[in-house]
Write a protein that holds these residues in place. Structure first.
Motif, PDB file in Angstrom:
ATOM      1  N   LYS A   2       0.850  -1.190   0.000  1.00 55.91           N
ATOM      2  CA  LYS A   2       0.000   0.000   0.000  1.00 55.91           C
ATOM      3  C   LYS A   2       0.888   1.244   0.000  1.00 55.91           C
ATOM      4  N   LEU A   3       0.708   2.084  -1.007  1.00 53.26           N
ATOM      5  CA  LEU A   3       1.452   3.334  -1.092  1.00 53.26           C
ATOM      6  C   LEU A   3       0.636   4.466  -0.496  1.00 53.26           C
ATOM      7  N   LYS A   4       1.328   5.422   0.079  1.00 45.49           N
ATOM      8  CA  LYS A   4       0.676   6.660   0.488  1.00 45.49           C
ATOM      9  C   LYS A   4       0.329   7.398  -0.797  1.00 45.49           C
ATOM     10  N   ILE A   5      -0.850   7.938  -0.889  1.00 46.18           N
ATOM     11  CA  ILE A   5      -1.260   8.712  -2.053  1.00 46.18           C
ATOM     12  C   ILE A   5      -1.123  10.193  -1.692  1.00 46.18           C
ATOM     13  N   TYR A   6      -0.204  10.837  -2.386  1.00 44.68           N
ATOM     14  CA  TYR A   6       0.047  12.255  -2.146  1.00 44.68           C
ATOM     15  C   TYR A   6      -0.924  13.099  -2.954  1.00 44.68           C
ATOM     16  N   ARG A  12       2.826  20.337  -2.925  1.00 47.06           N
ATOM     17  CA  ARG A  12       3.189  21.754  -3.017  1.00 47.06           C
ATOM     18  C   ARG A  12       3.824  22.226  -1.707  1.00 47.06           C
ATOM     19  N   GLU A  13       3.261  21.816  -0.566  1.00 43.09           N
ATOM     20  CA  GLU A  13       3.821  22.196   0.723  1.00 43.09           C
ATOM     21  C   GLU A  13       5.201  21.568   0.946  1.00 43.09           C
ATOM     22  N   LEU A  14       5.379  20.314   0.518  1.00 36.32           N
ATOM     23  CA  LEU A  14       6.699  19.677   0.617  1.00 36.32           C
ATOM     24  C   LEU A  14       7.720  20.457  -0.205  1.00 36.32           C
ATOM     25  N   ARG A  15       7.327  20.834  -1.420  1.00 34.00           N
ATOM     26  CA  ARG A  15       8.213  21.597  -2.298  1.00 34.00           C
ATOM     27  C   ARG A  15       8.588  22.928  -1.674  1.00 34.00           C
ATOM     28  N   ARG A  16       7.600  23.617  -1.153  1.00 36.41           N
ATOM     29  CA  ARG A  16       7.852  24.927  -0.538  1.00 36.41           C
ATOM     30  C   ARG A  16       8.739  24.792   0.695  1.00 36.41           C
ATOM     31  N   THR A  17       8.521  23.749   1.474  1.00 34.09           N
ATOM     32  CA  THR A  17       9.352  23.503   2.657  1.00 34.09           C
ATOM     33  C   THR A  17      10.807  23.312   2.260  1.00 34.09           C
ATOM     34  N   LEU A  18      11.023  22.674   1.122  1.00 33.27           N
ATOM     35  CA  LEU A  18      12.385  22.464   0.615  1.00 33.27           C
ATOM     36  C   LEU A  18      12.968  23.717  -0.029  1.00 33.27           C
ATOM     37  N   GLY A  19      12.144  24.728  -0.226  1.00 31.91           N
ATOM     38  CA  GLY A  19      12.602  25.979  -0.817  1.00 31.91           C
ATOM     39  C   GLY A  19      12.912  25.872  -2.301  1.00 31.91           C
ATOM     40  N   LEU A  20      12.176  24.998  -3.003  1.00 32.46           N
ATOM     41  CA  LEU A  20      12.412  24.771  -4.427  1.00 32.46           C
ATOM     42  C   LEU A  20      11.276  25.343  -5.261  1.00 32.46           C
ATOM     43  N   ASN A  21      11.629  25.819  -6.458  1.00 38.49           N
ATOM     44  CA  ASN A  21      10.562  26.204  -7.379  1.00 38.49           C
ATOM     45  C   ASN A  21      10.064  24.932  -8.069  1.00 38.49           C
ATOM     46  N   GLN A  22       9.011  25.060  -8.860  1.00 39.88           N
ATOM     47  CA  GLN A  22       8.416  23.873  -9.480  1.00 39.88           C
ATOM     48  C   GLN A  22       9.399  23.156 -10.407  1.00 39.88           C
ATOM     49  N   SER A  23      10.150  23.894 -11.196  1.00 42.50           N
ATOM     50  CA  SER A  23      11.101  23.263 -12.119  1.00 42.50           C
ATOM     51  C   SER A  23      12.146  22.454 -11.364  1.00 42.50           C
ATOM     52  N   GLU A  24      12.698  23.039 -10.301  1.00 39.31           N
ATOM     53  CA  GLU A  24      13.729  22.354  -9.511  1.00 39.31           C
ATOM     54  C   GLU A  24      13.178  21.093  -8.846  1.00 39.31           C
ATOM     55  N   PHE A  25      12.000  21.207  -8.275  1.00 38.98           N
ATOM     56  CA  PHE A  25      11.410  20.084  -7.552  1.00 38.98           C
ATOM     57  C   PHE A  25      11.008  18.952  -8.490  1.00 38.98           C
ATOM     58  N   TRP A  26      10.217  19.271  -9.492  1.00 34.17           N
ATOM     59  CA  TRP A  26       9.634  18.221 -10.338  1.00 34.17           C
ATOM     60  C   TRP A  26      10.643  17.556 -11.254  1.00 34.17           C
ATOM     61  N   ALA A  27      11.755  18.229 -11.548  1.00 35.73           N
ATOM     62  CA  ALA A  27      12.791  17.622 -12.387  1.00 35.73           C
ATOM     63  C   ALA A  27      13.314  16.325 -11.761  1.00 35.73           C
ATOM     64  N   HIS A  28      13.347  16.241 -10.453  1.00 39.69           N
ATOM     65  CA  HIS A  28      13.815  15.031  -9.766  1.00 39.69           C
ATOM     66  C   HIS A  28      12.890  13.844 -10.011  1.00 39.69           C
ATOM     67  N   PHE A  29      11.670  14.122 -10.417  1.00 36.08           N
ATOM     68  CA  PHE A  29      10.687  13.067 -10.657  1.00 36.08           C
ATOM     69  C   PHE A  29      10.415  12.878 -12.153  1.00 36.08           C
ATOM     70  N   GLN A  30      11.271  13.492 -12.985  1.00 34.86           N
ATOM     71  CA  GLN A  30      11.133  13.422 -14.435  1.00 34.86           C
ATOM     72  C   GLN A  30       9.781  13.961 -14.900  1.00 34.86           C
ATOM     73  N   VAL A  31       9.362  15.041 -14.262  1.00 31.85           N
ATOM     74  CA  VAL A  31       8.101  15.705 -14.584  1.00 31.85           C
ATOM     75  C   VAL A  31       8.442  17.149 -14.955  1.00 31.85           C
ATOM     76  N   THR A  32       7.798  17.660 -15.986  1.00 35.65           N
ATOM     77  CA  THR A  32       8.022  19.046 -16.380  1.00 35.65           C
ATOM     78  C   THR A  32       7.416  19.996 -15.352  1.00 35.65           C
ATOM     79  N   GLN A  33       7.832  21.238 -15.423  1.00 33.57           N
ATOM     80  CA  GLN A  33       7.275  22.255 -14.529  1.00 33.57           C
ATOM     81  C   GLN A  33       5.772  22.362 -14.729  1.00 33.57           C
ATOM     82  N   SER A  34       5.330  22.362 -15.998  1.00 34.85           N
ATOM     83  CA  SER A  34       3.888  22.504 -16.256  1.00 34.85           C
ATOM     84  C   SER A  34       3.113  21.291 -15.747  1.00 34.85           C
TER      85      SER A  34
END
Length: 87
Positions: A2-6, A12-34
């Protein structure tokens, strides 16, 4: 397993806590900013990205369990001979 469903708001709150913009954060997951923006706005996050989020933000035990499941999947199952010989 069973996976946690985010939800998008949670990510968004996790990203903000890390101090990353969308491009910086989502690139780690192979997802575009959009794409990340759409997820953060409420679009359903695909299972493959959910797995990566669980590895990144879950416990070490959860990450190990995910890796173990993939390793088992990648190992060929041993074939057993049918009883009674060949036809």
């Amino acid at each position: 397993m069973k996976l946690k469903i985010y939800a998008g708001e949670e990510v968004r709150e996790l990203r903000r806590t890390l101090g990353l913009n969308q491009s910086e954060f989502w690139a780690h997951f192979q997802v575009t900013q959009s794409g990340g923006s759409r997820y953060e706005s409420g679009r359903e996050i695909p299972d493959s990205v959910q797995v990566l989020l669980n590895i990144a933000f879950g416990t070490d035990t959860k990450a190990a369990a995910i890796f173990d499941e993939f390793r088992q999947f990648g190992r060929p199952k041993k074939k057993t001979r049918a009883a009674g010989g060949s036809t």
